[in-house]
Design a protein around this motif. Sequence first.
Motif, PDB file in Angstrom:
ATOM      1  N   ASN A  89       0.828  -1.204   0.000  1.00 48.24           N
ATOM      2  CA  ASN A  89       0.000   0.000   0.000  1.00 48.24           C
ATOM      3  C   ASN A  89       0.868   1.262   0.000  1.00 48.24           C
ATOM      4  OD1 ASN A  89      -2.417  -1.344  -0.082  1.00 48.24           O
ATOM      5  ND2 ASN A  89      -2.685  -1.352   2.142  1.00 48.24           N
ATOM      6  N   TYR A  90       1.967   1.218   0.698  1.00 48.98           N
ATOM      7  CA  TYR A  90       2.900   2.347   0.749  1.00 48.98           C
ATOM      8  C   TYR A  90       3.440   2.647  -0.652  1.00 48.98           C
ATOM      9  CZ  TYR A  90       7.222   4.868   1.823  1.00 48.98           C
ATOM     10  OH  TYR A  90       8.241   5.779   1.863  1.00 48.98           O
ATOM     11  N   LEU A  91       3.882   1.610  -1.340  1.00 50.58           N
ATOM     12  CA  LEU A  91       4.425   1.802  -2.686  1.00 50.58           C
ATOM     13  C   LEU A  91       3.351   2.276  -3.661  1.00 50.58           C
ATOM     14  CD1 LEU A  91       6.796  -1.288  -2.935  1.00 50.58           C
ATOM     15  CD2 LEU A  91       7.417   1.087  -2.487  1.00 50.58           C
ATOM     16  N   PRO A 100      -2.188  11.083   1.950  1.00 50.82           N
ATOM     17  CA  PRO A 100      -2.880  10.468   3.100  1.00 50.82           C
ATOM     18  C   PRO A 100      -2.757   8.944   3.103  1.00 50.82           C
ATOM     19  CG  PRO A 100      -4.314  12.081   2.025  1.00 50.82           C
ATOM     20  CD  PRO A 100      -3.110  11.914   1.159  1.00 50.82           C
ATOM     21  N   GLY A 101      -2.829   8.336   1.928  1.00 47.48           N
ATOM     22  CA  GLY A 101      -2.675   6.884   1.839  1.00 47.48           C
ATOM     23  C   GLY A 101      -1.285   6.438   2.238  1.00 47.48           C
ATOM     24  N   LYS A 102      -0.287   7.221   1.853  1.00 48.85           N
ATOM     25  CA  LYS A 102       1.097   6.921   2.232  1.00 48.85           C
ATOM     26  C   LYS A 102       1.254   6.986   3.746  1.00 48.85           C
ATOM     27  CE  LYS A 102       4.348  10.028   2.174  1.00 48.85           C
ATOM     28  NZ  LYS A 102       5.062  10.068   3.427  1.00 48.85           N
ATOM     29  N   ASN A 103       0.670   8.009   4.356  1.00 48.45           N
ATOM     30  CA  ASN A 103       0.775   8.161   5.812  1.00 48.45           C
ATOM     31  C   ASN A 103       0.063   7.031   6.549  1.00 48.45           C
ATOM     32  OD1 ASN A 103       2.282  10.492   5.486  1.00 48.45           O
ATOM     33  ND2 ASN A 103       0.483  11.828   5.562  1.00 48.45           N
ATOM     34  N   ARG A 104      -1.106   6.617   6.040  1.00 47.84           N
ATOM     35  CA  ARG A 104      -1.807   5.471   6.646  1.00 47.84           C
ATOM     36  C   ARG A 104      -0.980   4.201   6.528  1.00 47.84           C
ATOM     37  NH1 ARG A 104      -6.312   7.688   4.092  1.00 47.84           N
ATOM     38  NH2 ARG A 104      -6.096   6.219   2.371  1.00 47.84           N
ATOM     39  N   ALA A 105      -0.360   4.003   5.365  1.00 46.58           N
ATOM     40  CA  ALA A 105       0.453   2.799   5.156  1.00 46.58           C
ATOM     41  C   ALA A 105       1.672   2.803   6.080  1.00 46.58           C
ATOM     42  CB  ALA A 105       0.884   2.703   3.695  1.00 46.58           C
ATOM     43  N   ILE A 106       2.272   3.980   6.273  1.00 51.01           N
ATOM     44  CA  ILE A 106       3.427   4.081   7.183  1.00 51.01           C
ATOM     45  C   ILE A 106       3.007   3.733   8.615  1.00 51.01           C
ATOM     46  CG2 ILE A 106       4.964   5.760   8.315  1.00 51.01           C
ATOM     47  CD1 ILE A 106       6.105   4.942   5.738  1.00 51.01           C
ATOM     48  N   GLU A 110       4.416   0.652  10.788  1.00 51.43           N
ATOM     49  CA  GLU A 110       5.025   0.816  12.111  1.00 51.43           C
ATOM     50  C   GLU A 110       4.346  -0.065  13.156  1.00 51.43           C
ATOM     51  OE1 GLU A 110       4.744   5.021  12.712  1.00 51.43           O
ATOM     52  OE2 GLU A 110       6.577   5.425  11.558  1.00 51.43           O
ATOM     53  N   LYS A 111       3.019  -0.160  13.079  1.00 50.87           N
ATOM     54  CA  LYS A 111       2.264  -1.003  14.013  1.00 50.87           C
ATOM     55  C   LYS A 111       2.671  -2.466  13.857  1.00 50.87           C
ATOM     56  CE  LYS A 111      -2.476  -2.203  15.214  1.00 50.87           C
ATOM     57  NZ  LYS A 111      -3.889  -2.051  14.841  1.00 50.87           N
ATOM     58  N   SER A 112       2.719  -2.948  12.622  1.00 49.59           N
ATOM     59  CA  SER A 112       3.122  -4.338  12.372  1.00 49.59           C
ATOM     60  C   SER A 112       4.576  -4.560  12.781  1.00 49.59           C
ATOM     61  CB  SER A 112       2.953  -4.686  10.894  1.00 49.59           C
ATOM     62  OG  SER A 112       1.610  -4.689  10.542  1.00 49.59           O
ATOM     63  N   TYR A 113       5.428  -3.598  12.493  1.00 51.91           N
ATOM     64  CA  TYR A 113       6.854  -3.701  12.824  1.00 51.91           C
ATOM     65  C   TYR A 113       7.028  -3.872  14.334  1.00 51.91           C
ATOM     66  CZ  TYR A 113      11.829  -2.548  12.728  1.00 51.91           C
ATOM     67  OH  TYR A 113      13.195  -2.586  12.864  1.00 51.91           O
ATOM     68  N   LYS A 114       6.331  -3.051  15.107  1.00 57.75           N
ATOM     69  CA  LYS A 114       6.436  -3.135  16.571  1.00 57.75           C
ATOM     70  C   LYS A 114       5.913  -4.470  17.089  1.00 57.75           C
ATOM     71  CE  LYS A 114       6.211   1.827  17.292  1.00 57.75           C
ATOM     72  NZ  LYS A 114       5.387   2.969  17.740  1.00 57.75           N
ATOM     73  N   LYS A 115       4.819  -4.943  16.508  1.00 63.65           N
ATOM     74  CA  LYS A 115       4.263  -6.223  16.937  1.00 63.65           C
ATOM     75  C   LYS A 115       5.218  -7.372  16.610  1.00 63.65           C
ATOM     76  CE  LYS A 115      -0.056  -8.724  17.104  1.00 63.65           C
ATOM     77  NZ  LYS A 115      -1.445  -8.783  16.637  1.00 63.65           N
ATOM     78  N   ILE A 116       5.841  -7.305  15.433  1.00 64.59           N
ATOM     79  CA  ILE A 116       6.813  -8.337  15.059  1.00 64.59           C
ATOM     80  C   ILE A 116       8.007  -8.307  15.999  1.00 64.59           C
ATOM     81  CG2 ILE A 116       8.472  -9.018  13.269  1.00 64.59           C
ATOM     82  CD1 ILE A 116       6.341  -8.223  11.199  1.00 64.59           C
ATOM     83  N   GLN A 117       8.438  -7.114  16.404  1.00 57.66           N
ATOM     84  CA  GLN A 117       9.567  -7.010  17.335  1.00 57.66           C
ATOM     85  C   GLN A 117       9.257  -7.731  18.650  1.00 57.66           C
ATOM     86  OE1 GLN A 117      12.506  -6.172  16.748  1.00 57.66           O
ATOM     87  NE2 GLN A 117      12.397  -4.918  14.923  1.00 57.66           N
TER      88      GLN A 117
END
Length: 152
Positions: A89-91, A100-106, A110-117
């Motif tokens: 979605n970011y790309l 706005p779509g780019k910001n939502r994708a970011i 970040e949410k998924s990244y933190k959960k994976i961590q």
Amino acid sequence: MKKQFFFGVLLIITASCATEKLNLSPLSNNFYSETKGSDSGRDKKKGFDINIKENVNASEISNLISTFPKFKNVEVNEEITSLKYSLQNYLYAIDANNSPGKNRAIKSFEKSYKKIQKLRQRLDKDDDEVLNRYLVRLKTNISVIEDSLKGN
């Protein structure tokens, strides 16, 4: 002697062909031609000044998405799927000049990244190192793209 020469040439040809990697990018040319139509109005729009099709970092993100390994932990795999979706979605948002779509994708990334961590602690050492390499490369490429967008 001729036999050795023939096998040497065959080995060189095979090795050179085997090292080329197909680009199985989720942003294929078909996607662009089907959804965008003509690029003639693109220059007139106010938005991002980046060509996502020719950007090395976007290409690497696409390749990382397509080559992401599967892990033994189901929760990690599910969150990686969510992370991949956010990256796609970011790309797409950057390509469509959709801020706005780019910001939502970011934010989703970040949410998924933190959960994976947090979930990484459940993986064995080798899987954790592989996952970390992928995450670092993804985050680095996104940072480079974001810096280039802010610089314009």
